[in-house]
Design a protein around this motif. Structure first.
Motif, PDB file in Angstrom:
ATOM      1  N   ARG A   1      -8.547   1.056   4.060  1.00  0.00           N
ATOM      2  CA  ARG A   1      -9.484  -0.056   3.852  1.00  0.00           C
ATOM      3  C   ARG A   1      -8.733  -1.177   3.153  1.00  0.00           C
ATOM      4  N   LEU A   2      -8.708  -2.325   3.757  1.00  0.00           N
ATOM      5  CA  LEU A   2      -7.871  -3.416   3.272  1.00  0.00           C
ATOM      6  C   LEU A   2      -8.380  -4.038   1.986  1.00  0.00           C
ATOM      7  N   THR A   3      -9.685  -4.044   1.761  1.00  0.00           N
ATOM      8  CA  THR A   3     -10.228  -4.736   0.596  1.00  0.00           C
ATOM      9  C   THR A   3      -9.753  -4.138  -0.721  1.00  0.00           C
ATOM     10  N   ASP A   4      -9.679  -2.816  -0.776  1.00  0.00           N
ATOM     11  CA  ASP A   4      -9.304  -2.184  -2.038  1.00  0.00           C
ATOM     12  C   ASP A   4      -8.140  -1.200  -1.908  1.00  0.00           C
ATOM     13  N   GLY A   5      -7.592  -1.063  -0.699  1.00  0.00           N
ATOM     14  CA  GLY A   5      -6.454  -0.162  -0.506  1.00  0.00           C
ATOM     15  C   GLY A   5      -6.827   1.304  -0.448  1.00  0.00           C
ATOM     16  N   ALA A   6      -8.113   1.618  -0.385  1.00  0.00           N
ATOM     17  CA  ALA A   6      -8.543   3.012  -0.332  1.00  0.00           C
ATOM     18  C   ALA A   6      -8.082   3.653   0.977  1.00  0.00           C
ATOM     19  N   THR A   7      -7.686   4.919   0.901  1.00  0.00           N
ATOM     20  CA  THR A   7      -7.237   5.640   2.087  1.00  0.00           C
ATOM     21  C   THR A   7      -8.008   6.945   2.217  1.00  0.00           C
ATOM     22  N   ARG A   8      -8.070   7.441   3.443  1.00  0.00           N
ATOM     23  CA  ARG A   8      -8.654   8.762   3.706  1.00  0.00           C
ATOM     24  C   ARG A   8      -7.925   9.395   4.876  1.00  0.00           C
TER      25      ARG A   8
ATOM     26  N   TYR B   1       0.868  -1.180   0.000  1.00  0.00           N
ATOM     27  CA  TYR B   1       0.000   0.000   0.000  1.00  0.00           C
ATOM     28  C   TYR B   1       0.903   1.229   0.000  1.00  0.00           C
ATOM     29  N   ALA B   2       0.944   1.946  -1.102  1.00  0.00           N
ATOM     30  CA  ALA B   2       1.837   3.100  -1.250  1.00  0.00           C
ATOM     31  C   ALA B   2       1.095   4.395  -0.936  1.00  0.00           C
ATOM     32  N   GLY B   3       1.832   5.502  -1.058  1.00  0.00           N
ATOM     33  CA  GLY B   3       1.216   6.814  -0.915  1.00  0.00           C
ATOM     34  C   GLY B   3       1.385   7.455   0.435  1.00  0.00           C
ATOM     35  N   PHE B   4       2.173   6.854   1.335  1.00  0.00           N
ATOM     36  CA  PHE B   4       2.448   7.456   2.636  1.00  0.00           C
ATOM     37  C   PHE B   4       3.818   8.132   2.590  1.00  0.00           C
ATOM     38  N   ARG B   5       4.081   8.983   3.579  1.00  0.00           N
ATOM     39  CA  ARG B   5       5.386   9.636   3.625  1.00  0.00           C
ATOM     40  C   ARG B   5       6.333   8.884   4.562  1.00  0.00           C
ATOM     41  N   GLU B   6       5.907   8.628   5.774  1.00  0.00           N
ATOM     42  CA  GLU B   6       6.734   7.863   6.707  1.00  0.00           C
ATOM     43  C   GLU B   6       5.830   7.214   7.761  1.00  0.00           C
ATOM     44  N   PRO B   7       5.212   6.073   7.426  1.00  0.00           N
ATOM     45  CA  PRO B   7       4.331   5.418   8.394  1.00  0.00           C
ATOM     46  C   PRO B   7       5.138   4.759   9.516  1.00  0.00           C
ATOM     47  N   ASN B   8       4.758   5.045  10.746  1.00  0.00           N
ATOM     48  CA  ASN B   8       5.456   4.469  11.895  1.00  0.00           C
ATOM     49  C   ASN B   8       4.543   3.699  12.831  1.00  0.00           C
ATOM     50  N   GLY B   9       3.240   3.965  12.823  1.00  0.00           N
ATOM     51  CA  GLY B   9       2.328   3.300  13.744  1.00  0.00           C
ATOM     52  C   GLY B   9       1.107   2.772  13.031  1.00  0.00           C
ATOM     53  N   LEU B  10       0.596   1.622  13.511  1.00  0.00           N
ATOM     54  CA  LEU B  10      -0.571   0.982  12.917  1.00  0.00           C
ATOM     55  C   LEU B  10      -1.471   0.443  14.018  1.00  0.00           C
ATOM     56  N   VAL B  11      -2.786   0.527  13.819  1.00  0.00           N
ATOM     57  CA  VAL B  11      -3.714  -0.164  14.711  1.00  0.00           C
ATOM     58  C   VAL B  11      -4.893  -0.663  13.888  1.00  0.00           C
ATOM     59  N   LEU B  12      -5.248  -1.936  14.122  1.00  0.00           N
ATOM     60  CA  LEU B  12      -6.436  -2.532  13.516  1.00  0.00           C
ATOM     61  C   LEU B  12      -7.621  -2.227  14.427  1.00  0.00           C
TER      62      LEU B  12
END
Length: 589
Positions: free
Chosen positions: A249-256, A211-222
């Motif tokens: 959104r994991l199904t299609d990679g959409a981000t907001r 999943y591209a389009g981020f600058r510097e991802p460091n944290g994740l939570v489901l």
């Protein structure tokens, strides 16, 4: 600016162990003569330094043929002084200008730097023309260069040319400085791959999706299942360099974009802007955010979209107590465990927790002594030492595993015994931990090795026993009355704006607190009378200064800027010590 004023300070030579990003060439001021030079004194673990690296990029582009930026790496931690660690940090942060390796702080002391970061502007003739401490000064340097460039061109001493930067060869691989990982409902791993600006989904060692389009991802939570269904996205991403929370959104990679307008938060911004959100977790029915850039904890409610500040004063330090009064030091990883929220506070090399006390949430420190003490020591928590930890995981026995990043180790804190032990050593900047209880292992994100490693829960190793204090010069001051003065000059074309109240602010505290008899606390102005207690002896003055300047014209499009910096000034009280402490916030020399 007059010739007499400009010629006052000849820039000291650039001296260090070696150079990076120059293709092996040793640079000196003579080779840079004819162009403006900005020296950026930084250390790789300092979030404010990383902010400045990013702030400087547009300035470097704007004055590409007239300005050379040199990052002078003057380390705080022993690990940061390692050549391999510095090389990794330069690559991790995408630095595209020369870097001077200054492990002994030789050049730092020659330029009388007192804080990370410090910026020094040198003119084409080799003289220091300005110095700034902290972040938020790029607009001032821009205004200064715009005012000086025509003068030096007319004098014939400005020689435009190419940067001496030589790009290093990038390492191949699927991961690039990964930060952390979470387990997805499918069983695969989702890795925050900070160096590539993407999220990588792994099934074992196979890349399933990126999943591209981020600058510097460091944290994740489901998010919990019911919440995911309600908000129509699955994962909240802390995109540190973008100063945003992003929903995936994991199904299609959409981000907001969920929170943050893309600007770095400054004083007075409310909650519209964020400042280097480093981690996110689900606790007490909302997302908690480790806001590393301003030493706070915030929350985000996915249902309402509400963003709130819940802990921290924005002052950097190690102060326990009720959430609004606590001081943090670059909070960078969170781990919920029932009614407890564990927290890694790396600049203080501390393990802390948020718990309920007397009906209200409060912060407690379990391991850590302050901003300048660190090491690799096992044993009782009161004497144990860490070095810039960036990862946490709660283990099945309710103990806490710690990614002790700069020690290259995984440590374990046992809350029952109130003691620290070591599980594994020899790791390359471990920054994230994920419990795999089924297989009885910890998945360790080795950021500098660009990989994920398995460490058995029953592993055992030994700490080195090393203890360190940050090697900064101590200022000798006299006991009794001392004047503290913060130097600040508004940038060209700006003035201090006091239409709505004081344009300056000064906060002064100390460690130990008894060091200051009079003058502690918050107030307007940049000069403060302090009375220091000779019975206390050595200590550290914690100084936070702020100044607001606005454009002189005041018309449509006029802008205001906030200049701010925190200092930790080690002091020694002596009979013949200085009666005045001068700290530069910013301005011409």
């Amino acid at each position: 600016m007059s010739e007499k004023r400009r010629a006052r300070v000849r820039a000291p030579e650039l001296v260090g162990r070696g150079w990076l990003n120059t293709g092996g060439e040793e640079l000196g001021l003579a080779s840079l003569r004819g162009r403006f030079v900005v020296l950026d004194f930084w250390t790789s673990g300092c979030i404010n330094c990383l902010h400045v690296l990013d702030e400087m990029r547009p300035l470097e582009e704007k004055y590409a043929d007239a300005l050379v930026v040199v990052s002078v790496h003057s380390p705080k931690f022993t690990h940061e002084a390692d050549v391999a660690a510095l090389t990794s940090a330069v690559a991790r942060n995408g630095i595209t200008h020369p870097v001077l390796d200054d492990p002994a702080l030789t050049t730092w002391q020659a330029y009388t730097a007192r804080a990370w970061p410090t910026l020094v502007v040198i003119d084409p003739e080799g003289y220091v023309v300005a110095q700034y401490a902290g972040e938020g000064h790029v607009h001032a340097i821009d205004a200064l260069l715009a005012s000086l460039l025509p003068e030096y061109e007319e004098r014939g001493t400005l020689t435009r040319g190419r940067s001496p930067y030589v790009a290093p060869v990038p390492e191949p691989g699927d991961l690039r400085f990964p930060a952390t990982a979470i387990r997805l409902p499918s069983g695969s791993l989702l890795v925050a791959d900070a160096g590539s600006g993407s999220l990588v989904e792994l099934d074992g060692e196979v890349v399933v999706r990126r999943y591209a389009g981020f600058r510097e991802p460091n944290g994740l939570v489901l998010l919990p299942g019911a919440v995911r269904d309600e908000v129509a996205y699955d994962v909240v991403v802390a995109d540190t360099l973008a100063h945003q929370l992003v929903g995936l959104r994991l199904t299609d990679g959409a981000t907001r974009v969920l929170a943050g307008d893309g600007r770095q938060w400054m004083q007075g911004d409310g909650t519209a802007s964020l400042s280097s959100p480093w981690d996110v977790v689900w606790w007490r029915d909302q997302v908690w955010i480790a806001m590393a850039g301003i030493h706070q904890l915030w929350t985000y409610d996915p249902r309402s979209g509400a963003v709130e500040v819940v802990a921290g004063t924005t002052n950097e330090g190690l102060v326990d107590g009720p959430l609004p009064e606590a001081w943090f030091s670059q909070p960078s990883r969170l781990a919920p465990d029932g009614d407890t929220l564990w927290l890694a506070d790396p600049e203080a090399s501390a393990l802390r927790r948020v718990v309920e006390r007397d009906g209200a949430l409060a912060v407690e420190t379990l391991v850590g002594r302050g901003l300048f003490d660190f090491g690799f020591v096992d044993g009782p928590a009161a004497s144990a030492l860490l070095q810039h930890p960036l990862g946490l995981a709660v283990l099945p026995d309710a103990s806490v595993a710690i990614a002790d990043t700069y020690n290259g180790a995984v440590r374990r804190y046992d809350p029952v015994a109130d003691a620290v032990s070591t599980l594994a050593t020899g790791l390359a900047e471990p920054s994230g931990l994920l419990l795999d209880a089924k297989d009885g292992v910890l998945l360790v994100v080795e950021s500098a090795a660009h990989r994920i490693t398995r460490v058995p829960l029953g592993a055992s190793a030994q700490a080195s026993g090393a203890s360190h204090t940050t090697g900064r010069p101590t200022t000798e001051v006299r006991s009794g009355e001392v004047e503290l003065a913060i130097a600040f000059t508004p940038p060209p074309g700006q003035h201090l704006d006091e239409r709505y109240g004081p344009a300056t602010r000064l906060v002064v505290t100390s460690t130990p607190p008894a060091l200051i008899r009079e003058g502690e606390g918050r107030g307007a102005g940049l000069v403060r009378r302090l009375v220091l207690d000779p019975a206390v002896g050595d200590g550290v003055l914690h100084v936070a200064a702020m100044a607001a300047s606005c454009d002189d014209d005041g018309g449509v499009g006029a802008a205001c800027h906030v200049h701010q910096q925190d200092w930790g000034v080690p002091v020694r009280l002596t009979p013949d010590g200085a009666a005045r402490i001068d700290l530069p916030l910013g301005g011409t020399t």
